[in-house]
Design a protein around this motif. Sequence first.
Motif, PDB file in Angstrom:
ATOM      1  N   ARG A 155       0.810  -1.218   0.000  1.00  0.00           N
ATOM      2  CA  ARG A 155       0.000   0.000   0.000  1.00  0.00           C
ATOM      3  C   ARG A 155       0.845   1.271   0.000  1.00  0.00           C
ATOM      4  O   ARG A 155       0.354   2.334  -0.407  1.00  0.00           O
ATOM      5  CB  ARG A 155      -0.939  -0.007   1.218  1.00  0.00           C
ATOM      6  N   THR A 156       2.099   1.169   0.452  1.00  0.00           N
ATOM      7  CA  THR A 156       2.950   2.364   0.362  1.00  0.00           C
ATOM      8  C   THR A 156       3.348   2.624  -1.092  1.00  0.00           C
ATOM      9  O   THR A 156       3.567   3.755  -1.480  1.00  0.00           O
ATOM     10  CB  THR A 156       4.246   2.210   1.197  1.00  0.00           C
ATOM     11  N   VAL A 157       3.418   1.547  -1.881  1.00  0.00           N
ATOM     12  CA  VAL A 157       3.873   1.689  -3.270  1.00  0.00           C
ATOM     13  C   VAL A 157       2.921   2.590  -4.062  1.00  0.00           C
ATOM     14  O   VAL A 157       3.350   3.496  -4.766  1.00  0.00           O
ATOM     15  CB  VAL A 157       4.007   0.308  -3.944  1.00  0.00           C
ATOM     16  N   ASN A 158       1.597   2.352  -3.926  1.00  0.00           N
ATOM     17  CA  ASN A 158       0.673   3.188  -4.711  1.00  0.00           C
ATOM     18  C   ASN A 158       0.086   4.329  -3.869  1.00  0.00           C
ATOM     19  O   ASN A 158      -0.980   4.849  -4.168  1.00  0.00           O
ATOM     20  CB  ASN A 158      -0.429   2.349  -5.351  1.00  0.00           C
ATOM     21  N   LEU A 159       0.787   4.686  -2.810  1.00  0.00           N
ATOM     22  CA  LEU A 159       0.488   5.890  -2.035  1.00  0.00           C
ATOM     23  C   LEU A 159      -0.814   5.803  -1.241  1.00  0.00           C
ATOM     24  O   LEU A 159      -1.368   6.822  -0.835  1.00  0.00           O
ATOM     25  CB  LEU A 159       0.462   7.137  -2.934  1.00  0.00           C
ATOM     26  N   LEU A 160      -1.314   4.583  -1.032  1.00  0.00           N
ATOM     27  CA  LEU A 160      -2.462   4.443  -0.129  1.00  0.00           C
ATOM     28  C   LEU A 160      -2.019   4.716   1.309  1.00  0.00           C
ATOM     29  O   LEU A 160      -2.811   5.140   2.139  1.00  0.00           O
ATOM     30  CB  LEU A 160      -3.054   3.032  -0.213  1.00  0.00           C
ATOM     31  N   GLU A 161      -0.742   4.435   1.594  1.00  0.00           N
ATOM     32  CA  GLU A 161      -0.155   4.809   2.878  1.00  0.00           C
ATOM     33  C   GLU A 161       1.002   5.768   2.602  1.00  0.00           C
ATOM     34  O   GLU A 161       1.756   5.568   1.648  1.00  0.00           O
ATOM     35  CB  GLU A 161       0.408   3.579   3.609  1.00  0.00           C
ATOM     36  N   THR A 162       1.113   6.794   3.430  1.00  0.00           N
ATOM     37  CA  THR A 162       2.239   7.718   3.300  1.00  0.00           C
ATOM     38  C   THR A 162       3.406   7.167   4.102  1.00  0.00           C
ATOM     39  O   THR A 162       3.226   6.799   5.263  1.00  0.00           O
ATOM     40  CB  THR A 162       1.854   9.097   3.868  1.00  0.00           C
ATOM     41  N   ILE A 163       4.578   7.122   3.476  1.00  0.00           N
ATOM     42  CA  ILE A 163       5.713   6.552   4.193  1.00  0.00           C
ATOM     43  C   ILE A 163       6.332   7.597   5.120  1.00  0.00           C
ATOM     44  O   ILE A 163       6.172   8.808   4.925  1.00  0.00           O
ATOM     45  CB  ILE A 163       6.771   5.989   3.225  1.00  0.00           C
ATOM     46  N   ASP A 164       7.044   7.114   6.145  1.00  0.00           N
ATOM     47  CA  ASP A 164       7.665   8.016   7.120  1.00  0.00           C
ATOM     48  C   ASP A 164       9.169   8.114   6.914  1.00  0.00           C
ATOM     49  O   ASP A 164       9.840   8.892   7.603  1.00  0.00           O
ATOM     50  CB  ASP A 164       7.374   7.522   8.541  1.00  0.00           C
ATOM     51  N   GLY A 165       9.720   7.313   6.019  1.00  0.00           N
ATOM     52  CA  GLY A 165      11.154   7.377   5.757  1.00  0.00           C
ATOM     53  C   GLY A 165      11.479   6.537   4.545  1.00  0.00           C
ATOM     54  O   GLY A 165      10.681   5.687   4.140  1.00  0.00           O
ATOM     55  N   GLY A 166      12.634   6.780   3.948  1.00  0.00           N
ATOM     56  CA  GLY A 166      12.991   6.062   2.735  1.00  0.00           C
ATOM     57  C   GLY A 166      12.263   6.620   1.539  1.00  0.00           C
ATOM     58  O   GLY A 166      11.734   7.738   1.603  1.00  0.00           O
ATOM     59  N   ALA A 167      12.222   5.873   0.440  1.00  0.00           N
ATOM     60  CA  ALA A 167      11.577   6.377  -0.763  1.00  0.00           C
ATOM     61  C   ALA A 167      11.188   5.236  -1.681  1.00  0.00           C
ATOM     62  O   ALA A 167      11.731   4.141  -1.606  1.00  0.00           O
ATOM     63  CB  ALA A 167      12.511   7.337  -1.503  1.00  0.00           C
ATOM     64  N   VAL A 168      10.187   5.526  -2.514  1.00  0.00           N
ATOM     65  CA  VAL A 168       9.772   4.590  -3.554  1.00  0.00           C
ATOM     66  C   VAL A 168       9.988   5.282  -4.892  1.00  0.00           C
ATOM     67  O   VAL A 168       9.566   6.425  -5.073  1.00  0.00           O
ATOM     68  CB  VAL A 168       8.281   4.205  -3.389  1.00  0.00           C
ATOM     69  N   TYR A 169      10.693   4.600  -5.796  1.00  0.00           N
ATOM     70  CA  TYR A 169      10.949   5.191  -7.113  1.00  0.00           C
ATOM     71  C   TYR A 169      10.286   4.355  -8.190  1.00  0.00           C
ATOM     72  O   TYR A 169      10.388   3.129  -8.184  1.00  0.00           O
ATOM     73  CB  TYR A 169      12.452   5.239  -7.407  1.00  0.00           C
ATOM     74  N   LEU A 170       9.610   5.018  -9.114  1.00  0.00           N
ATOM     75  CA  LEU A 170       9.092   4.344 -10.301  1.00  0.00           C
ATOM     76  C   LEU A 170       9.812   4.946 -11.502  1.00  0.00           C
ATOM     77  O   LEU A 170       9.713   6.153 -11.743  1.00  0.00           O
ATOM     78  CB  LEU A 170       7.585   4.549 -10.437  1.00  0.00           C
ATOM     79  N   ARG A 171      10.550   4.122 -12.210  1.00  0.00           N
ATOM     80  CA  ARG A 171      11.384   4.584 -13.330  1.00  0.00           C
ATOM     81  C   ARG A 171      12.221   5.801 -12.915  1.00  0.00           C
ATOM     82  O   ARG A 171      12.326   6.775 -13.646  1.00  0.00           O
ATOM     83  CB  ARG A 171      10.524   4.980 -14.536  1.00  0.00           C
ATOM     84  N   GLY A 172      12.750   5.744 -11.709  1.00  0.00           N
ATOM     85  CA  GLY A 172      13.634   6.812 -11.238  1.00  0.00           C
ATOM     86  C   GLY A 172      12.921   8.006 -10.648  1.00  0.00           C
ATOM     87  O   GLY A 172      13.558   8.872 -10.043  1.00  0.00           O
ATOM     88  N   GLU A 173      11.574   8.071 -10.780  1.00  0.00           N
ATOM     89  CA  GLU A 173      10.842   9.207 -10.205  1.00  0.00           C
ATOM     90  C   GLU A 173      10.414   8.855  -8.782  1.00  0.00           C
ATOM     91  O   GLU A 173       9.765   7.832  -8.555  1.00  0.00           O
ATOM     92  CB  GLU A 173       9.597   9.533 -11.044  1.00  0.00           C
ATOM     93  N   MET A 174      10.772   9.721  -7.833  1.00  0.00           N
ATOM     94  CA  MET A 174      10.374   9.486  -6.462  1.00  0.00           C
ATOM     95  C   MET A 174       8.865   9.715  -6.330  1.00  0.00           C
ATOM     96  O   MET A 174       8.339  10.724  -6.797  1.00  0.00           O
ATOM     97  CB  MET A 174      11.121  10.421  -5.508  1.00  0.00           C
ATOM     98  N   LEU A 175       8.168   8.775  -5.694  1.00  0.00           N
ATOM     99  CA  LEU A 175       6.716   8.861  -5.574  1.00  0.00           C
ATOM    100  C   LEU A 175       6.312   9.513  -4.260  1.00  0.00           C
ATOM    101  O   LEU A 175       6.868   9.212  -3.213  1.00  0.00           O
ATOM    102  CB  LEU A 175       6.089   7.465  -5.657  1.00  0.00           C
ATOM    103  N   GLY A 176       5.326  10.406  -4.340  1.00  0.00           N
ATOM    104  CA  GLY A 176       4.728  10.952  -3.122  1.00  0.00           C
ATOM    105  C   GLY A 176       5.434  12.163  -2.541  1.00  0.00           C
ATOM    106  O   GLY A 176       4.850  12.885  -1.742  1.00  0.00           O
ATOM    107  N   PHE A 177       6.703  12.396  -2.926  1.00  0.00           N
ATOM    108  CA  PHE A 177       7.440  13.527  -2.363  1.00  0.00           C
ATOM    109  C   PHE A 177       8.232  14.242  -3.452  1.00  0.00           C
ATOM    110  O   PHE A 177       8.589  13.657  -4.461  1.00  0.00           O
ATOM    111  CB  PHE A 177       8.421  13.056  -1.282  1.00  0.00           C
ATOM    112  N   THR A 178       8.475  15.516  -3.218  1.00  0.00           N
ATOM    113  CA  THR A 178       9.416  16.249  -4.067  1.00  0.00           C
ATOM    114  C   THR A 178      10.509  16.823  -3.177  1.00  0.00           C
ATOM    115  O   THR A 178      10.268  17.150  -2.018  1.00  0.00           O
ATOM    116  CB  THR A 178       8.731  17.427  -4.801  1.00  0.00           C
TER     117      THR A 178
END
Lengths: 257, 311
Positions: A51-74
């Motif tokens: 659920r963190t992968v598709n942003l149903l949950e907001t993560i508190d640390g670390g990062a998820v990248y899809l094709r190099g784009e960080m998801l959920g944060f800038t």
Amino acid sequence: MTEEQPLLRLHEVEKHFGDFAALKGVSLTLAAGTVTCLVGPSGSGKSTLLRTVNLLETIDGGAVYLRGEMLGFTSRGDHRRPVTKKTKRRQAVNFGMVFQSFNLIPQLTAAQNVALGPVEVLRADRAEARRQAHELLTRVGLADRVDHYPAELSGGQQQRVAIARALAMKPSVLLFDEPTSALDAELVAEVLAVIKELAEEGYTMLIVTHELAFARDIADEVVMMEDGRIIESGPPGQILLNPATERARRFFASVSH
Amino acid sequence: MTVHEPLESGLARDGKTPPHRMPIRDPKRAAHWLSYALGAVVLLLVFRFVALNPHWDWPTIGAWLFSKRVMSGLLNTVVITLVSTAAGLALGLLIAAFRLSNFAVLRAMAAAYVWVVRATPGLVLILFVYFLAALVPTLSLGLPFADPFVEVPTNEVISQFSAAVIGLSAYLGAYSAEIFRGGVLSVHQGQFEACHTLGLSTWRTYTKVVGPQIIRVITPSLANEVVTMFKNTSLVSVIGYVELLTTVQLVYSQNFKTIPMLTVAVIWYLVLTSLAMLGQSRLEKRFGRGFNRRVVTNTASAGPASQGGAA
């Protein structure tokens, strides 16, 4: 990382619910076209990770990248901040998600459920979306159920509609959250057959499952989680038949009978 | 083992119908007949009470039912109900949205509003609005402690009609906000998650997916509030606004035909309530799609045999 860039990369993902640490720094990469199965005891963080992968949950640390784009944060100078709702929606539709409890829209027919995303979000032509919905429902073996409401379908049929709905958005990665756990034993096979077919077609998939035989059958990689961490991962033959850790050995022994 | 010969042949040896061939009937027991008798007695009593009692004075009722004065009172009731309901439901939606907001300040404001209005009798609310000029002589639009952009004397804004509408819609706003909020809480979390994964905006999530589900759940309670509104309009008689009930009260204060005139009002309230209930059942049917049972027409050619279709 140019050519070898993985499609999806999780880097030391952390998630807390109050005092409870659900994910304690999980790193995982998915290459395009591969199937990864997440296994482990309940409460180990598998579903939360999904659920963190598709942003149903907001993560508190670390990062998820899809094709190099960080998801959920800038990035903003020395810190990160959440992306706008619009960006979040754009990023979320890269993932097709299939839920344990189907989550079909009860007042919409099977075809309307499948066409909902394309019409409302992708701005597809209604007739075209309907045609595509028919095509997808045919593909999951429900050509004769397109005008049925979810309540008029069996669990297995509902889950296949849900898969068709996820496919309609042309996602980069398919996420399955225990797709057969809410189904009667004799309906499990029809859903697994559809998922297997998609795997053979080359969809990239991340699957949380308790069906170890199924995982062995279709996974390129099996990842075992325990207590918010990945404790073991590798090709299914190695992990499921010859686990390195004692904990994994005990888990597989307990669920395979 | 017992011998089943009579059952298998379909005929008992002595030529009587065997038990498994006998038709199944629900017996009419004494309680059934008693209930019919009770119904008949009640019907008779009602008929005697309503039709045969000369004190009802049906000729007077007939004479006043469609009279010009009653009609104009009825019209006022309908207008004030429609306007107050529309404004009240809009206000209720807004307050419900505030109460479910991510912003604590908006949540607190909405909670305070609901708290105060629910604690205040409708009658007091209407009187407060009507006599607002005693509290604030001029109404102004602007920032606190700055020169206002617009300024008008309160008495020019507050008429009997506007006081009635403001009071009643403020009342409905608080009650319907709680109904809307309950509706949102009743929606399964998975529906919101499904919308998220499809990339639906909040607006589309509510209008296309969860809105219809909420309407289905809250229709009975909302209909209750609207029907109550018809009758709450009679509260505005305290500020001299002449709606249906005030009209008949004015009439019977002159002709002393209290019961017949009240009956005239009751008949019209019955008509209005029936209309509201008709609307309610229509809404329930419309938004019951996918929930209510229906006859499933199978285009059965393919059948469940084609399931899966995978290797």
